[in-house]
Design a protein around this motif. Structure first.
Motif, PDB file in Angstrom:
ATOM      1  N   UNK A 135     -11.467  -3.232  -2.707  1.00 10.81           N
ATOM      2  CA  UNK A 135     -11.389  -4.824  -2.482  1.00 10.81           C
ATOM      3  C   UNK A 135      -9.929  -5.016  -2.189  1.00 10.81           C
ATOM      4  N   UNK A 136      -8.992  -4.573  -2.902  1.00 15.26           N
ATOM      5  CA  UNK A 136      -7.518  -4.816  -2.601  1.00 15.26           C
ATOM      6  C   UNK A 136      -7.169  -4.731  -1.197  1.00 15.26           C
ATOM      7  N   UNK A 137      -7.607  -3.362  -0.735  1.00 15.64           N
ATOM      8  CA  UNK A 137      -7.300  -2.880   0.695  1.00 15.64           C
ATOM      9  C   UNK A 137      -7.926  -3.703   1.568  1.00 15.64           C
ATOM     10  N   UNK A 138      -9.092  -4.098   1.203  1.00 11.89           N
ATOM     11  CA  UNK A 138     -10.058  -4.748   2.265  1.00 11.89           C
ATOM     12  C   UNK A 138      -9.225  -6.515   2.545  1.00 11.89           C
ATOM     13  N   UNK A 173      -0.290  -1.749  -3.709  1.00 10.40           N
ATOM     14  CA  UNK A 173      -0.624  -3.156  -3.548  1.00 10.40           C
ATOM     15  C   UNK A 173      -0.899  -3.931  -4.778  1.00 10.40           C
ATOM     16  N   UNK A 174      -0.421  -5.244  -4.895  1.00 10.10           N
ATOM     17  CA  UNK A 174      -0.734  -5.898  -6.030  1.00 10.10           C
ATOM     18  C   UNK A 174      -2.209  -6.359  -6.079  1.00 10.10           C
ATOM     19  N   UNK A 175      -3.056  -5.554  -6.700  1.00 12.84           N
ATOM     20  CA  UNK A 175      -4.338  -5.682  -6.650  1.00 12.84           C
ATOM     21  C   UNK A 175      -4.771  -7.091  -7.394  1.00 12.84           C
ATOM     22  N   UNK A 176      -4.410  -7.382  -8.435  1.00 17.10           N
ATOM     23  CA  UNK A 176      -4.913  -8.373  -9.284  1.00 17.10           C
ATOM     24  C   UNK A 176      -4.594  -9.658  -8.406  1.00 17.10           C
ATOM     25  N   UNK A 177      -3.155  -9.752  -7.589  1.00 17.36           N
ATOM     26  CA  UNK A 177      -3.193 -11.021  -6.697  1.00 17.36           C
ATOM     27  C   UNK A 177      -3.936 -10.999  -5.471  1.00 17.36           C
ATOM     28  N   UNK A 178      -4.479  -9.890  -5.040  1.00 18.11           N
ATOM     29  CA  UNK A 178      -5.041  -9.803  -4.034  1.00 18.11           C
ATOM     30  C   UNK A 178      -6.814 -10.058  -4.211  1.00 18.11           C
ATOM     31  N   UNK A 179      -7.234  -9.849  -5.495  1.00 19.29           N
ATOM     32  CA  UNK A 179      -8.566  -9.899  -5.690  1.00 19.29           C
ATOM     33  C   UNK A 179      -8.989 -10.996  -6.734  1.00 19.29           C
ATOM     34  N   UNK A 180      -7.916 -11.399  -7.302  1.00 22.00           N
ATOM     35  CA  UNK A 180      -8.380 -12.524  -8.512  1.00 22.00           C
ATOM     36  C   UNK A 180      -7.153 -13.708  -8.323  1.00 22.00           C
TER      37      UNK A 180
END
Length: 257
Positions: A135-138, A173-180
């Motif tokens: 999800x983060x990459x998408x 990538x900062x996954x939490x920022x990108x997904x939530x």
């Protein structure tokens, strides 16, 4: 009433995931940087660029711009040739050729987005050697494509993520920022916008292929006229970010989100 599955955002998400799985769409960061910088940099500089980033390796922005232009020209020529070839069959075969052609076009958008991101010091967008997209990459690719198509929300989203990467010296990538987190609402807006724009482009490309042979010329020209400026738009935005400036970086292996 339009269902969730039929929403522009959902259509775009399906198209993005499908295109990302096409052969050759996933760009290997280390291999690409080695090839792209080999004309301009020493082996030592290239090694540091791969291990850390081109900016951390001290590679001047002028060199990165040259390498970026090389990649844009290569991808533009490649996708234009594919589009022209797909335009030859004409109206009878249009239902079959338009989706395939557009998928290839979309795949090349993802290819140049990855290449430009790696040149301008973004971390690897894929966690492993497979082509699976999380999800983060998408969501990050969605923002990159949004910049290419002129969505201002996308510019803001990319700048915000770049700020997090630069401030915290992140290697992922900062996954939490990108997904939530704060960036996610921007991603949703951009995905909805892109879903509508993709539908328009599919129709436009279908019309361009209605007449055999002539359709091939129009199709190739249409691709050239749209793909190149979109790639240049993303290049300009990425090159303007603080994280692209050459200089030493404090590398932290831990992801602070």
């Amino acid at each position: 009433m339009t269902s969730i599955e039929e929403s522009p955002e959902s259509r775009f998400s399906v198209l993005l995931v499908g295109a990302a799985k096409l052969p050759g769409v996933h760009i290997k960061r280390s291999s690409y940087l080695k090839n792209a910088l080999s004309r301009y940099c020493s082996e030592e500089e290239i090694g540091r660029a791969i291990e850390q980033s081109p900016a951390a390796a001290g590679i001047p922005l002028e060199i990165l711009d040259k390498a970026a232009n090389d990649s844009i020209n290569y991808e533009t020529a490649k996708v234009s040739a594919i589009s022209a070839a797909a335009g030859i069959p004409g109206l009878v075969f249009m239902p079959a050729t338009v989706p395939a052609d557009f998928a290839q076009y979309f795949g090349h958008m993802l290819r140049i987005a990855q290449k430009l991101a790696y040149l301008y010091s973004w971390p690897d967008l894929f966690d492993n050697d497979g082509d699976d997209i999380d999800d983060a990459t998408k969501n990050m690719l969605t923002l990159f494509l949004g910049v290419m198509l002129g969505a201002q929300w996308a510019n803001a989203g990319v700048s915000t993520v770049a700020g997090l990467l630069a401030e915290q010296a992140l290697k992922k990538l900062p996954r939490q920022a990108l997904t939530k987190g704060a960036v996610y609402p921007l991603v949703k807006k951009v995905a909805g916008y892109l879903g509508k724009e993709m539908t328009k482009q599919i129709f436009a490309r279908g019309v361009s292929k209605a007449i055999p042979v002539i359709g091939a010329v129009i199709a190739g020209g249409f691709t050239l006229a749209t793909y190149y400026p979109m790639a240049r738009r993303l290049k300009s935005h990425l090159a303007s970010l603080e994280m692209t400036k050459p200089g030493p970086r404090i590398v932290d292996a831990d992801v602070i989100d």
